[in-house]
Design an enzyme around this catalytic site. Structure first.
Site, PDB file in Angstrom:
ATOM      1  N   LYS A 128      60.474   3.314 -32.460  1.00  0.00           N
ATOM      2  CA  LYS A 128      60.238   2.100 -33.257  1.00  0.00           C
ATOM      3  C   LYS A 128      60.598   2.309 -34.730  1.00  0.00           C
ATOM      4  O   LYS A 128      60.984   1.369 -35.415  1.00  0.00           O
ATOM      5  CB  LYS A 128      58.775   1.659 -33.111  1.00  0.00           C
ATOM      6  CG  LYS A 128      58.405   1.222 -31.689  1.00  0.00           C
ATOM      7  CD  LYS A 128      59.176  -0.017 -31.280  1.00  0.00           C
ATOM      8  CE  LYS A 128      58.800  -0.533 -29.911  1.00  0.00           C
ATOM      9  NZ  LYS A 128      59.613  -1.688 -29.503  1.00  0.00           N
TER      10      LYS A 128
ATOM     11  N   TYR B 139      57.164   6.841 -28.741  1.00  0.00           N
ATOM     12  CA  TYR B 139      57.196   5.399 -29.049  1.00  0.00           C
ATOM     13  C   TYR B 139      57.385   5.181 -30.557  1.00  0.00           C
ATOM     14  O   TYR B 139      58.215   4.375 -30.982  1.00  0.00           O
ATOM     15  CB  TYR B 139      55.886   4.782 -28.561  1.00  0.00           C
ATOM     16  CG  TYR B 139      55.771   3.286 -28.718  1.00  0.00           C
ATOM     17  CD1 TYR B 139      56.430   2.414 -27.848  1.00  0.00           C
ATOM     18  CD2 TYR B 139      54.958   2.729 -29.707  1.00  0.00           C
ATOM     19  CE1 TYR B 139      56.295   1.035 -27.978  1.00  0.00           C
ATOM     20  CE2 TYR B 139      54.823   1.367 -29.844  1.00  0.00           C
ATOM     21  CZ  TYR B 139      55.491   0.515 -28.971  1.00  0.00           C
ATOM     22  OH  TYR B 139      55.347  -0.849 -29.104  1.00  0.00           O
TER      23      TYR B 139
HETATM   24  P1  NAP Z   1      55.414  -6.066 -21.789  1.00  0.00           P
HETATM   25  O1  NAP Z   1      54.404  -7.139 -21.536  1.00  0.00           O
HETATM   26  O2  NAP Z   1      55.248  -4.748 -21.140  1.00  0.00           O
HETATM   27  O3  NAP Z   1      56.881  -6.668 -21.412  1.00  0.00           O
HETATM   28  C1  NAP Z   1      58.014  -5.869 -21.524  1.00  0.00           C
HETATM   29  C2  NAP Z   1      59.234  -6.685 -21.154  1.00  0.00           C
HETATM   30  O4  NAP Z   1      60.383  -5.833 -21.289  1.00  0.00           O
HETATM   31  C3  NAP Z   1      59.229  -7.172 -19.733  1.00  0.00           C
HETATM   32  O5  NAP Z   1      59.851  -8.442 -19.687  1.00  0.00           O
HETATM   33  C4  NAP Z   1      60.072  -6.138 -18.990  1.00  0.00           C
HETATM   34  O6  NAP Z   1      60.739  -6.646 -17.830  1.00  0.00           O
HETATM   35  C5  NAP Z   1      61.112  -5.826 -20.063  1.00  0.00           C
HETATM   36  N1  NAP Z   1      61.746  -4.525 -19.883  1.00  0.00           N
HETATM   37  C6  NAP Z   1      61.172  -3.308 -19.724  1.00  0.00           C
HETATM   38  N2  NAP Z   1      62.113  -2.346 -19.601  1.00  0.00           N
HETATM   39  C7  NAP Z   1      63.321  -2.987 -19.680  1.00  0.00           C
HETATM   40  C8  NAP Z   1      64.665  -2.567 -19.599  1.00  0.00           C
HETATM   41  N3  NAP Z   1      64.994  -1.282 -19.424  1.00  0.00           N
HETATM   42  N4  NAP Z   1      65.645  -3.508 -19.712  1.00  0.00           N
HETATM   43  C9  NAP Z   1      65.353  -4.807 -19.890  1.00  0.00           C
HETATM   44  N5  NAP Z   1      64.102  -5.267 -19.959  1.00  0.00           N
HETATM   45  C10 NAP Z   1      63.091  -4.365 -19.860  1.00  0.00           C
HETATM   46  O7  NAP Z   1      55.546  -5.763 -23.360  1.00  0.00           O
HETATM   47  P2  NAP Z   1      55.038  -6.606 -24.629  1.00  0.00           P
HETATM   48  O8  NAP Z   1      53.647  -6.200 -24.939  1.00  0.00           O
HETATM   49  O9  NAP Z   1      55.353  -8.035 -24.459  1.00  0.00           O
HETATM   50  O10 NAP Z   1      55.978  -5.974 -25.785  1.00  0.00           O
HETATM   51  C11 NAP Z   1      57.242  -6.517 -26.127  1.00  0.00           C
HETATM   52  C12 NAP Z   1      57.829  -5.729 -27.287  1.00  0.00           C
HETATM   53  O11 NAP Z   1      56.930  -5.758 -28.399  1.00  0.00           O
HETATM   54  C13 NAP Z   1      58.042  -4.238 -26.967  1.00  0.00           C
HETATM   55  O12 NAP Z   1      59.211  -3.776 -27.590  1.00  0.00           O
HETATM   56  C14 NAP Z   1      56.815  -3.574 -27.575  1.00  0.00           C
HETATM   57  O13 NAP Z   1      57.068  -2.245 -27.914  1.00  0.00           O
HETATM   58  C15 NAP Z   1      56.587  -4.447 -28.798  1.00  0.00           C
HETATM   59  N6  NAP Z   1      55.211  -4.406 -29.292  1.00  0.00           N
HETATM   60  C16 NAP Z   1      54.164  -4.835 -28.530  1.00  0.00           C
HETATM   61  C17 NAP Z   1      52.864  -4.799 -29.039  1.00  0.00           C
HETATM   62  C18 NAP Z   1      51.664  -5.286 -28.251  1.00  0.00           C
HETATM   63  O14 NAP Z   1      50.541  -5.147 -28.762  1.00  0.00           O
HETATM   64  N7  NAP Z   1      51.817  -5.866 -27.077  1.00  0.00           N
HETATM   65  C19 NAP Z   1      52.650  -4.310 -30.320  1.00  0.00           C
HETATM   66  C20 NAP Z   1      53.738  -3.873 -31.070  1.00  0.00           C
HETATM   67  C21 NAP Z   1      55.019  -3.946 -30.543  1.00  0.00           C
HETATM   68  P3  NAP Z   1      60.045  -6.532 -16.340  1.00  0.00           P
HETATM   69  O15 NAP Z   1      58.935  -7.566 -16.326  1.00  0.00           O
HETATM   70  O16 NAP Z   1      61.132  -6.875 -15.400  1.00  0.00           O
HETATM   71  O17 NAP Z   1      59.518  -5.139 -16.228  1.00  0.00           O
END
Ligand code: NAP
Length: 248
Positions: free
Chosen positions: A160, A156
């Site tokens: 990133k 990861y």
């Molecule tokens: P999440 O709740 O797991 O949501 C992920 C989203 O990405 C979902 O809409 C999922 O669609 C979609 N997705 C997954 N694989 C995909 C693919 N191959 N093609 C197209 N769409 C895909 O994640 P999140 O926490 O909101 O995180 C969003 C972004 O922020 C990510 O890049 C993550 O690394 C980054 N981030 C998050 C955090 C945190 O604390 N949450 C911190 C730092 C960075 P489905 O619903 O259809 O599966």
């Protein structure tokens, strides 16, 4: 004040979490929203309705961000449906955490393909349109982990961090055509995913953050509004940490 009135945005991975939050805040700021998802059909349909009710044009597309061909097809469809593309937010991402000792080759490849190659796929797909328009804002969703590293998340963190190098290169390549590329590095953002975690662990994380709370999808969305809007028209190639001071 609506900061994105009349702009068309593509947001990948908006059926849940941060992407969903960005889509809603963008719509409140007057942007039309094309968004993608991987498998959450019902959630995507619900979001499409919710966004449309805010008086903007919105459409969800099932598209695998890791696929070069699907990304090309997606952008063709969005261009037909929305005509121009002003903002691209590469937000789709996954984790497959493990110590290197136990990490499989498949788990490494999968995370890099979905988190990093997707950014190449989508940037390549919108490039021609943005070059013709002579404007565009690309926002890539990295992580505090991409800036700092994290034990148990080498795949990861690599994906990133790779995104940051790619974005800075795009800022250099595309700047002369008024296409800006910036990165957001979220810290600990509380979504449905983190709601499943043990409350004591989460409380410990909150206390370690200078602002003493986890972030919300809206905190990230507001930073995206700034980077997507003309308020940031002289900002490119930057990494904005949206983490409550975690990296301070
Ligand atoms: P999440 O709740 O797991 O949501 C992920 C989203 O990405 C979902 O809409 C999922 O669609 C979609 N997705 C997954 N694989 C995909 C693919 N191959 N093609 C197209 N769409 C895909 O994640 P999140 O926490 O909101 O995180 C969003 C972004 O922020 C990510 O890049 C993550 O690394 C980054 N981030 C998050 C955090 C945190 O604390 N949450 C911190 C730092 C960075 P489905 O619903 O259809 O599966």
């Amino acid at each position: 004040m609506k900061l994105l009135e009349g702009k068309n945005a593509i947001i990948t991975g908006a059926s849940r979490g941060i992407g969903r939050g960005i889509a809603l805040v963008f719509a409140q700021h007057g942007a039309n929203v094309a968004f993608t998802y991987s498998s959450s059909v019902q959630a995507a349909q619900d979001l499409e309705k919710e966004l449309t009710a805010l008086g903007i044009k919105a459409k969800g597309y099932k598209s695998n961000a890791a696929s070069f061909e699907e990304s090309q097809e997606l952008v063709e469809k969005v261009k037909k449906d929305f005509s121009s593309i002003d903002i691209l937010i590469n937000n789709a991402g996954i984790t497959k955490d493990n110590l290197l000792m136990r990490m499989t080759e498949e788990d490494f490849d999968k995370v890099v393909e979905i988190n990093l190659k997707s950014v190449f796929n989508m940037t390549k797909a919108v490039q021609r349109t943005m070059l013709k328009q002579r404007k565009g804002s690309i926002i890539n969703m990295s992580s505090v982990v991409g800036v700092k590293g994290n034990a148990g998340q080498s795949n990861y963190a690599a994906s990133k961090a790779g995104m940051i190098g790619f974005s800075k290169s795009m800022a250099l390549e595309l700047g002369s055509r008024n296409i800006r590329t910036n990165v957001i590095a979220p810290g600990f953002i509380e979504t449905e995913m983190t709601a499943k975690l043990d409350e004591k662990t989460v409380e410990g994380w909150r206390n370690a953050i200078p602002l003493k709370r986890g972030g919300s999808p809206e905190d990230i969305a507001n930073a995206c509004v700034f980077l997507g809007s003309d308020l940031s028209s002289y900002i490119t190639g930057q990494v904005l940490n949206v983490d409550g001071g975690m990296l301070t």
